[in-house]
Design an enzyme around this catalytic site. Structure first.
Site, PDB file in Angstrom:
ATOM      1  N   LEU A  50     -13.890 -52.369  -8.500  1.00 19.59           N
ATOM      2  CA  LEU A  50     -12.954 -51.262  -8.722  1.00 19.59           C
ATOM      3  C   LEU A  50     -12.126 -50.959  -7.479  1.00 19.59           C
ATOM      4  CD1 LEU A  50     -15.377 -48.858 -10.643  1.00 19.59           C
ATOM      5  CD2 LEU A  50     -13.754 -50.509 -11.606  1.00 19.59           C
ATOM      6  N   GLY A  51     -12.663 -51.283  -6.313  1.00 22.92           N
ATOM      7  CA  GLY A  51     -11.944 -51.031  -5.075  1.00 22.92           C
ATOM      8  C   GLY A  51     -12.679 -51.633  -3.898  1.00 22.92           C
ATOM      9  N   GLY A  53     -12.808 -51.787   0.619  1.00 20.58           N
ATOM     10  CA  GLY A  53     -12.384 -51.255   1.906  1.00 20.58           C
ATOM     11  C   GLY A  53     -12.837 -52.191   3.001  1.00 20.58           C
ATOM     12  N   TYR A  55     -15.377 -51.933   5.029  1.00 22.48           N
ATOM     13  CA  TYR A  55     -16.821 -52.173   5.059  1.00 22.48           C
ATOM     14  C   TYR A  55     -17.537 -51.621   3.834  1.00 22.48           C
ATOM     15  CZ  TYR A  55     -16.236 -47.559   7.245  1.00 22.48           C
ATOM     16  OH  TYR A  55     -15.852 -46.271   7.527  1.00 22.48           O
ATOM     17  N   ALA A  56     -16.817 -51.464   2.745  1.00 20.36           N
ATOM     18  CA  ALA A  56     -17.442 -51.018   1.499  1.00 20.36           C
ATOM     19  C   ALA A  56     -16.627 -51.483   0.311  1.00 20.36           C
ATOM     20  CB  ALA A  56     -17.577 -49.498   1.482  1.00 20.36           C
ATOM     21  N   LYS A  57     -17.267 -51.522  -0.825  1.00 17.64           N
ATOM     22  CA  LYS A  57     -16.572 -51.834  -2.072  1.00 17.64           C
ATOM     23  C   LYS A  57     -17.219 -51.026  -3.180  1.00 17.64           C
ATOM     24  CE  LYS A  57     -19.364 -56.045  -2.307  1.00 17.64           C
ATOM     25  NZ  LYS A  57     -19.320 -57.504  -2.291  1.00 17.64           N
ATOM     26  N   VAL A  58     -16.459 -50.814  -4.236  1.00 14.69           N
ATOM     27  CA  VAL A  58     -16.967 -50.098  -5.400  1.00 14.69           C
ATOM     28  C   VAL A  58     -16.873 -51.025  -6.603  1.00 14.69           C
ATOM     29  CG1 VAL A  58     -16.717 -48.085  -6.897  1.00 14.69           C
ATOM     30  CG2 VAL A  58     -16.208 -47.886  -4.460  1.00 14.69           C
ATOM     31  N   LYS A  73     -21.069 -47.761  -5.213  1.00 12.03           N
ATOM     32  CA  LYS A  73     -20.441 -47.944  -3.901  1.00 12.03           C
ATOM     33  C   LYS A  73     -21.424 -48.710  -3.031  1.00 12.03           C
ATOM     34  CE  LYS A  73     -18.098 -44.685  -1.697  1.00 12.03           C
ATOM     35  NZ  LYS A  73     -17.783 -43.464  -0.890  1.00 12.03           N
ATOM     36  N   ASP A 166     -11.182 -33.881   2.777  1.00 11.96           N
ATOM     37  CA  ASP A 166     -10.371 -35.040   2.416  1.00 11.96           C
ATOM     38  C   ASP A 166      -9.895 -34.910   0.968  1.00 11.96           C
ATOM     39  OD1 ASP A 166      -9.039 -37.427   2.812  1.00 11.96           O
ATOM     40  OD2 ASP A 166     -10.773 -38.675   2.309  1.00 11.96           O
TER      41      ASP A 166
END
Length: 352
Positions: A50-51, A53, A55-58, A73, A166
């Protein structure tokens, strides 16, 4: 970014060489295979990404335990910055285990394997930014419903001494019924009464003038300001301020130069609410109590604003500004520290 366009509020990424991209691609393939095998042990059948970054992904997944789809996540501790792991991640995990609200994304489980930390949570349909991009500005009834739900979630957080820090359209998720589900607590923290924050958080387009000036700030009114930006985007389909130049942005905020388009009719009550949310003076900026008691929130709207009235409202703060105040504003804007502006561009990469 201009007031006529919407874009995702992310931090800058460094360019990689072609060779690096190829290596990362193959490395990612192996990681994905390992992730799927590991997550299967927890009863999670992994679906699409879904997304992603730095150092992370979803990823989407089907939970055998819950018998429905979820979002996961996956945070790579090996790639995550030390400051994130030392400060932001522990705060987020602690807060996620404290909160429970119908308009906040529900967290089902938190676990780790190897160097990965996984947060299993409610799966949303889309986010507010993509929704507005798809259908354009929302009519006032639809905006009122979503904004009321957003304020409900923010009020809940503030009541238990948590600030989000945020708030932006990308973090306002929508479920299949298009109800609001607030997400992403990476910058959230617990605050005491009147405690000031010293860390720049979030995106410049949604940040209040006190944050952009790089001075210690009260995060509760700062959250309220961000809600004002979100409401403006809902009803206008564009940004209230141009954030391409930070000094110009702060000047417009301090002088309250909010652009109310004459080509997009809007009730006076809605414009007045936006104006009270995007108030540079935190002493008179709207509070949650004011918002909940607001006529527009209660559905009490009398008429739309004509062209002349629109100009009057958008310029009212400027008209009241004296020459002395103008000189003060110039001093504030011109003395914005370069370090503050640089800090804004170095917020934790991709907000992970």
């Amino acid at each position: 970014m201009t007031t006529n366009s919407l874009s995702r509020s992310n931090t800058f990424k460094t360019n990689s060489t072609v060779l690096s991209l190829i290596n990362d691609h193959y490395h990612s393939m192996f990681l994905n295979t390992n992730d799927e095998l590991e997550l299967a042990r927890f009863g999670l059948r992994v679906g699409s990404t879904l997304g992603t970054g730095t150092y992370a992904k979803v990823k989407s997944a089907y939970s055998e335990q819950l018998s429905h789809k979820v979002a996961i996540k996956i945070i790579n501790r090996r790639k995550a910055p030390a400051d994130f792991q030392r400060h932001f991640l522990p705060r987020e995990l602690s807060i996620l285990q404290q909160i429970n609200h119908s308009h906040i994304i529900q967290v089902y489980d938190i676990f780790s394997y190897g160097n990965k930390l996984c947060i299993v949570m409610e799966l949303a349909k889309t986010d507010l930014l993509d929704y507005v991009k798809l259908i354009g500005r929302l009519d006032e009834d639809k905006a009122r419903k979503m904004f009321t739900q957003l304020i409900s979630s923010v009020d809940y957080l503030h009541q238990i001494n948590i600030v989000h820090r945020d708030l932006k359209c990308e973090n306002v998720l929508l479920d299949k019924s298009f109800d609001v589900k607030l997400s992403d607590f990476g910058f959230a923290r617990v605050v005491q009464t009147n405690e000031l924050s010293h860390t720049y958080c979030g995106s410049a387009a949604y940040a209040s003038c006190e944050i952009l000036q790089g001075i210690p700030y009260n995060a509760i009114p700062a959250d309220i300001w961000s809600c004002g930006v979100i409401l403006y985007i809902m009803v206008y389909g564009s940004m209230p301020f141009d954030d391409s130049n930070i000094r110009k942005l702060v000047r417009c905020q301090l002088e309250k130069k909010i652009h109310f388009s004459r080509h997009k009719p809007l009730s006076m009550e809605c414009k007045q609410l936006i104006s009270s949310l995007l108030e540079p003076d935190i002493k008179i900026r709207a509070t949650i109590v004011h918002i909940k008691n607001n006529d527009w929130i209660k559905g009490h709207t009398m008429s739309t604003i004509n062209d002349d009235s629109s100009k009057a409202i958008s310029l009212s703060a400027v008209a009241r500004t004296t020459a002395t105040t103008q000189k003060l504003l110039s001093s504030i804007v011109n003395n914005l520290q370069e370090s503050t502006i640089k800090t804004m561009k170095k917020t934790i990469p991709d907000n992970y």
